[in-house]
Design an enzyme around this catalytic site. Structure first.
Site, PDB file in Angstrom:
ATOM      1  N   GLY A  11     -27.801  86.544 -41.122  1.00 43.39           N
ATOM      2  CA  GLY A  11     -28.449  86.692 -42.423  1.00 43.39           C
ATOM      3  C   GLY A  11     -29.371  87.898 -42.554  1.00 43.39           C
ATOM      4  O   GLY A  11     -30.338  87.849 -43.320  1.00 43.39           O
ATOM      5  N   THR A  12     -29.062  88.989 -41.866  1.00 41.54           N
ATOM      6  CA  THR A  12     -29.926  90.173 -42.048  1.00 41.54           C
ATOM      7  C   THR A  12     -29.722  90.792 -43.429  1.00 41.54           C
ATOM      8  O   THR A  12     -30.667  91.343 -43.999  1.00 41.54           O
ATOM      9  CB  THR A  12     -29.702  91.240 -40.953  1.00 41.54           C
ATOM     10  OG1 THR A  12     -28.378  91.761 -41.044  1.00 41.54           O
ATOM     11  CG2 THR A  12     -29.957  90.680 -39.568  1.00 41.54           C
ATOM     12  N   LYS A  90     -15.865  82.674 -44.900  1.00 38.71           N
ATOM     13  CA  LYS A  90     -14.798  81.817 -45.438  1.00 38.71           C
ATOM     14  C   LYS A  90     -14.246  82.473 -46.690  1.00 38.71           C
ATOM     15  O   LYS A  90     -15.008  83.079 -47.464  1.00 38.71           O
ATOM     16  CB  LYS A  90     -15.348  80.449 -45.836  1.00 38.71           C
ATOM     17  CG  LYS A  90     -15.745  79.563 -44.673  1.00 38.71           C
ATOM     18  CD  LYS A  90     -14.552  78.825 -44.107  1.00 38.71           C
ATOM     19  CE  LYS A  90     -14.952  77.880 -42.990  1.00 38.71           C
ATOM     20  NZ  LYS A  90     -15.642  78.509 -41.868  1.00 38.71           N
ATOM     21  N   LEU A  91     -12.940  82.320 -46.893  1.00 38.34           N
ATOM     22  CA  LEU A  91     -12.353  82.755 -48.162  1.00 38.34           C
ATOM     23  C   LEU A  91     -12.661  81.692 -49.200  1.00 38.34           C
ATOM     24  O   LEU A  91     -12.503  80.502 -48.944  1.00 38.34           O
ATOM     25  CB  LEU A  91     -10.837  82.930 -48.021  1.00 38.34           C
ATOM     26  CG  LEU A  91     -10.387  84.118 -47.164  1.00 38.34           C
ATOM     27  CD1 LEU A  91      -8.871  84.134 -47.051  1.00 38.34           C
ATOM     28  CD2 LEU A  91     -10.907  85.429 -47.726  1.00 38.34           C
ATOM     29  N   ASN A 104     -18.969  90.629 -52.425  1.00 38.99           N
ATOM     30  CA  ASN A 104     -18.951  90.430 -50.981  1.00 38.99           C
ATOM     31  C   ASN A 104     -19.231  91.759 -50.305  1.00 38.99           C
ATOM     32  O   ASN A 104     -18.782  92.805 -50.778  1.00 38.99           O
ATOM     33  CB  ASN A 104     -17.567  89.930 -50.547  1.00 38.99           C
ATOM     34  CG  ASN A 104     -17.476  89.675 -49.044  1.00 38.99           C
ATOM     35  OD1 ASN A 104     -18.435  89.212 -48.425  1.00 38.99           O
ATOM     36  ND2 ASN A 104     -16.334  89.991 -48.457  1.00 38.99           N
ATOM     37  N   THR A 105     -19.990  91.706 -49.216  1.00 36.93           N
ATOM     38  CA  THR A 105     -20.199  92.919 -48.437  1.00 36.93           C
ATOM     39  C   THR A 105     -19.361  92.849 -47.161  1.00 36.93           C
ATOM     40  O   THR A 105     -19.286  91.809 -46.505  1.00 36.93           O
ATOM     41  CB  THR A 105     -21.699  93.153 -48.157  1.00 36.93           C
ATOM     42  OG1 THR A 105     -21.821  94.314 -47.355  1.00 36.93           O
ATOM     43  CG2 THR A 105     -22.374  91.982 -47.499  1.00 36.93           C
ATOM     44  N   HIS A 106     -18.683  93.982 -46.861  1.00 36.39           N
ATOM     45  CA  HIS A 106     -17.719  94.011 -45.758  1.00 36.39           C
ATOM     46  C   HIS A 106     -18.015  95.219 -44.865  1.00 36.39           C
ATOM     47  O   HIS A 106     -18.238  96.321 -45.380  1.00 36.39           O
ATOM     48  CB  HIS A 106     -16.293  94.091 -46.332  1.00 36.39           C
ATOM     49  CG  HIS A 106     -15.252  94.105 -45.270  1.00 36.39           C
ATOM     50  ND1 HIS A 106     -15.005  93.015 -44.456  1.00 36.39           N
ATOM     51  CD2 HIS A 106     -14.406  95.080 -44.852  1.00 36.39           C
ATOM     52  CE1 HIS A 106     -14.047  93.329 -43.602  1.00 36.39           C
ATOM     53  NE2 HIS A 106     -13.673  94.571 -43.817  1.00 36.39           N
ATOM     54  N   ASP A 138     -11.930  89.090 -55.465  1.00 35.54           N
ATOM     55  CA  ASP A 138     -10.769  88.614 -56.229  1.00 35.54           C
ATOM     56  C   ASP A 138      -9.986  87.647 -55.335  1.00 35.54           C
ATOM     57  O   ASP A 138     -10.528  87.160 -54.340  1.00 35.54           O
ATOM     58  CB  ASP A 138      -9.938  89.789 -56.765  1.00 35.54           C
ATOM     59  CG  ASP A 138      -9.304  90.600 -55.646  1.00 35.54           C
ATOM     60  OD1 ASP A 138      -9.380  90.190 -54.460  1.00 35.54           O
ATOM     61  OD2 ASP A 138      -8.714  91.655 -55.948  1.00 35.54           O
ATOM     62  N   ASP A 142     -10.594  90.915 -49.146  1.00 41.06           N
ATOM     63  CA  ASP A 142     -11.321  92.192 -49.181  1.00 41.06           C
ATOM     64  C   ASP A 142     -10.586  93.248 -50.010  1.00 41.06           C
ATOM     65  O   ASP A 142     -10.520  94.421 -49.629  1.00 41.06           O
ATOM     66  CB  ASP A 142     -11.587  92.695 -47.741  1.00 41.06           C
ATOM     67  CG  ASP A 142     -12.379  91.686 -46.927  1.00 41.06           C
ATOM     68  OD1 ASP A 142     -13.187  90.948 -47.511  1.00 41.06           O
ATOM     69  OD2 ASP A 142     -12.179  91.620 -45.704  1.00 41.06           O
TER      70      ASP A 142
HETATM   71  C1  GAR Z   1     -22.129  91.835 -42.207  1.00 39.34           C
HETATM   72  O1  GAR Z   1     -21.875  93.039 -41.529  1.00 39.34           O
HETATM   73  C2  GAR Z   1     -21.027  91.544 -43.204  1.00 39.34           C
HETATM   74  O2  GAR Z   1     -20.464  92.680 -43.766  1.00 39.34           O
HETATM   75  C3  GAR Z   1     -20.023  90.859 -42.323  1.00 39.34           C
HETATM   76  O3  GAR Z   1     -20.789  89.998 -41.537  1.00 39.34           O
HETATM   77  C4  GAR Z   1     -22.041  90.640 -41.272  1.00 39.34           C
HETATM   78  C5  GAR Z   1     -23.131  89.639 -41.547  1.00 39.34           C
HETATM   79  O4  GAR Z   1     -24.347  90.081 -41.050  1.00 39.34           O
HETATM   80  N1  GAR Z   1     -19.047  90.175 -43.117  1.00 39.34           N
HETATM   81  C6  GAR Z   1     -17.757  90.174 -42.854  1.00 39.34           C
HETATM   82  O5  GAR Z   1     -17.275  90.685 -41.870  1.00 39.34           O
HETATM   83  C7  GAR Z   1     -16.907  89.487 -43.900  1.00 39.34           C
HETATM   84  N2  GAR Z   1     -15.557  89.913 -43.808  1.00 39.34           N
HETATM   85  P1  GAR Z   1     -25.689  89.329 -41.410  1.00 39.34           P
HETATM   86  O6  GAR Z   1     -25.415  87.837 -41.214  1.00 39.34           O
HETATM   87  O7  GAR Z   1     -26.686  89.836 -40.419  1.00 39.34           O
HETATM   88  O8  GAR Z   1     -26.035  89.671 -42.823  1.00 39.34           O
END
Ligand code: GAR
Length: 197
Positions: A11-12, A90-91, A104-106, A138, A142
């Site tokens: 969760g950063t 999860k999708l 979503n952040t990837h 969508d 991704d």
């Molecule tokens: C992040 O880098 C995010 O983009 C990735 O998980 C990490 C979560 O970090 N998500 C995926 O890979 C989804 N496909 P966080 O828990 O420290 O925010």
């Protein structure tokens, strides 16, 4: 703008949003944090910030469709303007996506390296530049319209973990900057194009 943030891990990215939302001028507030598992640091971060949390585990439901319905119900209780998937692994199915906009952040430059190992897959491929993408979710993996991207050079001695950590630094600022601008200036999607303001 009311945000429900979904997390599965440390969760950063959520923390960066919580910190930004502490300033009323930012324009958004995290009204709840949801997770697909218990005992994760992302939920602890929300609790420390005084933000309500909920957990919706796939294994507590008879089918994925039931889980999708339960997730929609949990999210809808907080009446968000936007759902933010920040490391939610999860999708999410149609019920939630049809009701609420979701980003979503990837940790890769979409459409390259989709899935759960974006940083490791980019390193294994041998790309010299990778990064992070914020996109509107969508029904693909991704594949949605892109809100913002940020680049990161790959170092010769990178490991999947070191590369992912460097990506997460730019990812957090991209997320905070984009969500703030969406909240303050409004946003729209036309076809594949996301426009802020
Ligand atoms: C992040 O880098 C995010 O983009 C990735 O998980 C990490 C979560 O970090 N998500 C995926 O890979 C989804 N496909 P966080 O828990 O420290 O925010």
């Amino acid at each position: 703008m009311r945000l429900v943030v979904l997390v599965s891990g440390t969760g950063t990215n959520l923390q960066a949003l919580l910190d930004a939302c502490a300033d009323p001028a930012y324009g958004a507030e995290v009204v709840a944090v949801g997770a697909d598992r218990d005992g994760i640091e992302g939920l602890a971060r929300a609790q420390r910030a005084g933000v309500p949390t909920f957990v919706c585990r796939v294994r507590d439901h008879e089918s994925r469709a039931d889980w999708d319905g339960a997730l929609l119900e949990a999210v809808a209780a907080y009446e968000p303007d936007l759902v933010v998937s920040a490391g939610f692994m999860k999708l999410v199915g149609p019920p939630l996506l049809e009701r609420f906009p979701m980003v979503n952040t990837h940790p890769a430059l979409c459409p390259a390296f989709p899935g759960t190992q974006g940083a490791a897959d980019a390193l294994a491929y041998g790309v010299k530049v990778t990064g992070a993408t914020l996109f509107v979710v969508d029904d693909g993996v991704d594949t949605g319209p892109i809100v913002a991207q940020a680049t990161v050079p790959v170092a010769d001695d990178d490991t999947p973990a070191s590369l992912h950590e460097r990506i997460k630094v730019v990812e957090r600022s991209m997320l905070v900057d984009s969500i703030g601008r969406m909240a303050r200036e409004g946003w729209s999607v036309t076809g594949r194009h996301v426009r802020i303001g």
